[in-house]
Design a protein around this motif. Structure first.
Motif, mmCIF file in Angstrom:
data_model
loop_
_atom_site.group_PDB
_atom_site.id
_atom_site.type_symbol
_atom_site.label_atom_id
_atom_site.label_comp_id
_atom_site.label_asym_id
_atom_site.label_seq_id
_atom_site.Cartn_x
_atom_site.Cartn_y
_atom_site.Cartn_z
ATOM 1 N N ALA A 428 0.830 -1.208 0.000
ATOM 2 C CA ALA A 428 0.000 0.000 0.000
ATOM 3 C C ALA A 428 0.861 1.255 0.000
ATOM 4 O O ALA A 428 0.528 2.251 -0.655
ATOM 5 N N ILE A 429 1.983 1.221 0.722
ATOM 6 C CA ILE A 429 2.904 2.357 0.733
ATOM 7 C C ILE A 429 3.498 2.563 -0.662
ATOM 8 O O ILE A 429 3.606 3.692 -1.149
ATOM 9 N N LYS A 430 3.851 1.466 -1.307
ATOM 10 C CA LYS A 430 4.395 1.561 -2.668
ATOM 11 C C LYS A 430 3.375 2.183 -3.615
ATOM 12 O O LYS A 430 3.706 3.040 -4.456
ATOM 13 N N GLU A 431 2.119 1.790 -3.475
ATOM 14 C CA GLU A 431 1.081 2.299 -4.359
ATOM 15 C C GLU A 431 0.882 3.796 -4.186
ATOM 16 O O GLU A 431 0.672 4.524 -5.164
ATOM 17 N N ARG A 432 0.962 4.283 -2.950
ATOM 18 C CA ARG A 432 0.689 5.702 -2.696
ATOM 19 C C ARG A 432 1.913 6.592 -2.832
ATOM 20 O O ARG A 432 1.773 7.784 -3.110
ATOM 21 N N SER A 433 3.100 6.051 -2.598
ATOM 22 C CA SER A 433 4.301 6.893 -2.603
ATOM 23 C C SER A 433 5.267 6.574 -3.736
ATOM 24 O O SER A 433 6.240 7.294 -3.936
ATOM 25 N N ASN A 434 5.024 5.465 -4.435
ATOM 26 C CA ASN A 434 5.914 4.977 -5.496
ATOM 27 C C ASN A 434 7.288 4.600 -4.960
ATOM 28 O O ASN A 434 8.299 4.696 -5.667
ATOM 29 N N MET A 435 7.339 4.144 -3.697
ATOM 30 C CA MET A 435 8.601 3.717 -3.093
ATOM 31 C C MET A 435 8.408 2.397 -2.367
ATOM 32 O O MET A 435 7.406 2.203 -1.672
ATOM 33 N N TRP A 436 9.361 1.511 -2.519
ATOM 34 C CA TRP A 436 9.416 0.328 -1.667
ATOM 35 C C TRP A 436 10.177 0.708 -0.406
ATOM 36 O O TRP A 436 11.262 1.288 -0.470
ATOM 37 N N VAL A 437 9.618 0.399 0.750
ATOM 38 C CA VAL A 437 10.271 0.707 2.018
ATOM 39 C C VAL A 437 10.294 -0.551 2.883
ATOM 40 O O VAL A 437 9.581 -1.523 2.614
ATOM 41 N N ASP A 438 11.127 -0.524 3.912
ATOM 42 C CA ASP A 438 11.195 -1.638 4.850
ATOM 43 C C ASP A 438 10.065 -1.502 5.864
ATOM 44 O O ASP A 438 9.910 -0.455 6.500
ATOM 45 N N VAL A 439 9.274 -2.566 6.031
ATOM 46 C CA VAL A 439 8.174 -2.574 6.997
ATOM 47 C C VAL A 439 8.369 -3.753 7.938
ATOM 48 O O VAL A 439 8.670 -4.869 7.492
ATOM 49 N N CYS A 440 8.224 -3.515 9.216
ATOM 50 C CA CYS A 440 8.332 -4.598 10.190
ATOM 51 C C CYS A 440 7.324 -4.393 11.303
ATOM 52 O O CYS A 440 6.837 -3.269 11.518
ATOM 53 N N GLU A 441 6.979 -5.463 12.004
ATOM 54 C CA GLU A 441 6.051 -5.375 13.122
ATOM 55 C C GLU A 441 6.817 -5.316 14.437
ATOM 56 O O GLU A 441 7.830 -6.012 14.610
ATOM 57 N N VAL A 442 6.338 -4.487 15.351
ATOM 58 C CA VAL A 442 6.923 -4.384 16.688
ATOM 59 C C VAL A 442 5.790 -4.467 17.702
ATOM 60 O O VAL A 442 4.610 -4.291 17.359
#
Length: 467
Positions: A428-442
């Protein structure tokens, strides 16, 4: 299912009925008369504004049209007000009244890190402070005898600390001011003890925190508080998916207003309609143009933006006496909607849920990125309780990390479901920002809820957001 809109939000208010019935020509004639009086008074009383009018060729404060005013009168920004205060503390040379007429001081919060603007208020300004908070709440359906919970920290030096209490008092509603030191759990206990709660005013992010805490205790808000008229939010943007969930949980309309210290209260609101249009698109905050002249301009050129475009809000008080803001550049980004596209009435509007700060924009990998893009992507997932992000440099490259925490009422999610959630948020972040980012759960305990405005992002690069 959200409750229906108030049948007539202007019922019982001659003032609202007057301006709701005005056409655009009548409204602008009213604005021009107020602008003429304002400029004449400030030319006589305010050294700051007199020098700016002289420099712009507006000798004597003579204004013959709104077009002339918005093109010739110089804008001011926060830095200008701070410099003026330093030369002539505490109010600068901006006062439009004698010093003896100042009965109250309002200050900005200072969250920008640049300093706090200081505003002197007259007795009438304090009354207006209450009126400009009561106005949007009356339109939203708050009435005498209702129980209103104010979750915004009360008191202090900010306009937002004084306005809600004044508004609830003059409306004759029963106010409980539970912001600040009262914990979220204690707020919930108090609300349950009261039983009949009709109205809540809170920041966007605190409504999220309060809702999550209730659900974690097994409390469904719409069942616990069936007489709720509405939730009124301000201060921050949000995704529509989040707003729809909030309305479902609470069983009432979500309503929104835009306000600031410079406006001495609210400058516009959704009224009773709420944050959605009938077609499901973002709703509109209609501007209170008989009290303020609000321009939406290109931050680079200063020219008015076209309907539907994003621009910077420039505000002028039409009624403030003490320390009026005249063509003040707020730094707030808003999407402009012309009165002709609002579906009735003569008031211009701005789009709900997309207010932001131009100085919050981050330059990441050559892209202009707004925190609201991430908010929309993350909170479109109801399983997420909170998140934080950071931008940093590793091996000479800009990296982005987003940590998400599963909501406390969603802790039964299995490992496989949590991994799917992480991947869905990333996509979803890629779709809205056009960037792949690192996502993790805490763990959820790693993040605290926000009592007022949220600061979810940190930029650890040497020069901050602008790199």
């Amino acid at each position: 299912m959200a409750s229906p809109a108030v049948a007539d939000p202007f019922a019982g208010s001659p003032l609202l009925r007057r301006f709701a019935g005005a056409n655009r020509e009548e409204l602008e004639a009213h604005q021009l008369a107020k602008v003429k009086a304002l400029c004449a008074r400030l030319y006589a009383k305010s050294e700051y504004y007199r020098s700016r009018m002289d420099a712009a060729g507006l000798a004597g404060g003579q204004i013959d049209s709104l077009d002339r005013f918005t093109k010739a009168f110089p804008t001011s920004a926060k830095a200008d007000f701070l410099a003026d205060q330093q030369v002539a503390p505490p109010f600068g040379t901006r006062l439009g009244v004698d010093r003896d007429d100042v009965v109250h001081i309002s200050m900005t919060s200072g969250t920008s890190g640049q300093g706090q603007e200081i505003y002197g208020r007259t007795q009438r300004d304090v009354h207006m402070l209450g009126y400009l908070h009561a106005l949007p709440w009356y339109m939203a359906g708050l009435r005498k005898g209702d129980t209103a919970i104010n979750c915004v920290p009360a008191g202090g030096m900010t306009t937002g600390g004084w306005g809600p209490g004044e508004a609830i008092r003059i409306m004759g509603a029963t106010g409980f001011h539970v912001g600040g030191a009262t914990s979220t759990e204690s707020k919930i206990d108090l609300m349950l003890k009261l039983g009949c709660v009709n109205f809540i005013y809170a920041s966007t992010n605190y409504v999220h925190t309060l809702t999550e805490a209730m659900l974690a205790r097994g409390i469904t808000p719409r069942d616990a508080f069936p007489d709720m008229h509405g939730l009124f939010i301000a201060a921050e943007g949000y995704p529509l998916e989040w707003a729809a969930k909030i309305e479902e949980y609470w069983g009432c309309r979500l309503q929104e207003g835009y306000g600031s210290t410079q406006l001495n209260g609210f400058g516009g609101s959704t009224g009773s309609v709420g944050v959605f249009r009938e077609n499901g698109e973002r709703g509109l905050m209609r501007l209170f143009e008989w009290e303020h002249l609000i321009e939406i301009v290109d931050p680079e050129t200063g020219a008015p933006v076209k309907p539907g475009e994003l621009g910077e809000m420039v505000v002028t008080n039409l009624s403030v006496e003490g320390s009026p803001a005249v063509r003040f550049r707020t730094g707030d980004a808003a999407r402009f909607v012309s009165w002709q596209e609002c579906g009735g009435g003569a008031w211009n509007a701005i789009e709900c849920g997309t207010i932001g700060r131009f100085d919050d924009m981050m330059k990441i990998r050559g892209n202009n990125i707004w925190p609201s893009m991430f908010d929309a992507a993350v909170f479109a997932h109801p399983e997420v309780g909170e998140y934080k992000g950071r931008v940093y440099t590793r091996d000479g490259k800009t990296e982005v990390e987003v940590k998400i925490a599963v909501a406390e009422h969603q802790t039964a999610l299995c490992a496989e479901e949590r991994e799917r959630l992480v991947q869905s948020v990333r996509a979803a972040i890629k779709e809205r920002s056009n960037m792949w980012v690192d996502v993790c759960e805490v763990p959820r305990a790693e993040f605290q809820g926000f009592a007022y405005k949220a600061r979810r992002w940190s930029d650890e690069r040497q020069d901050g957001y602008k790199l």
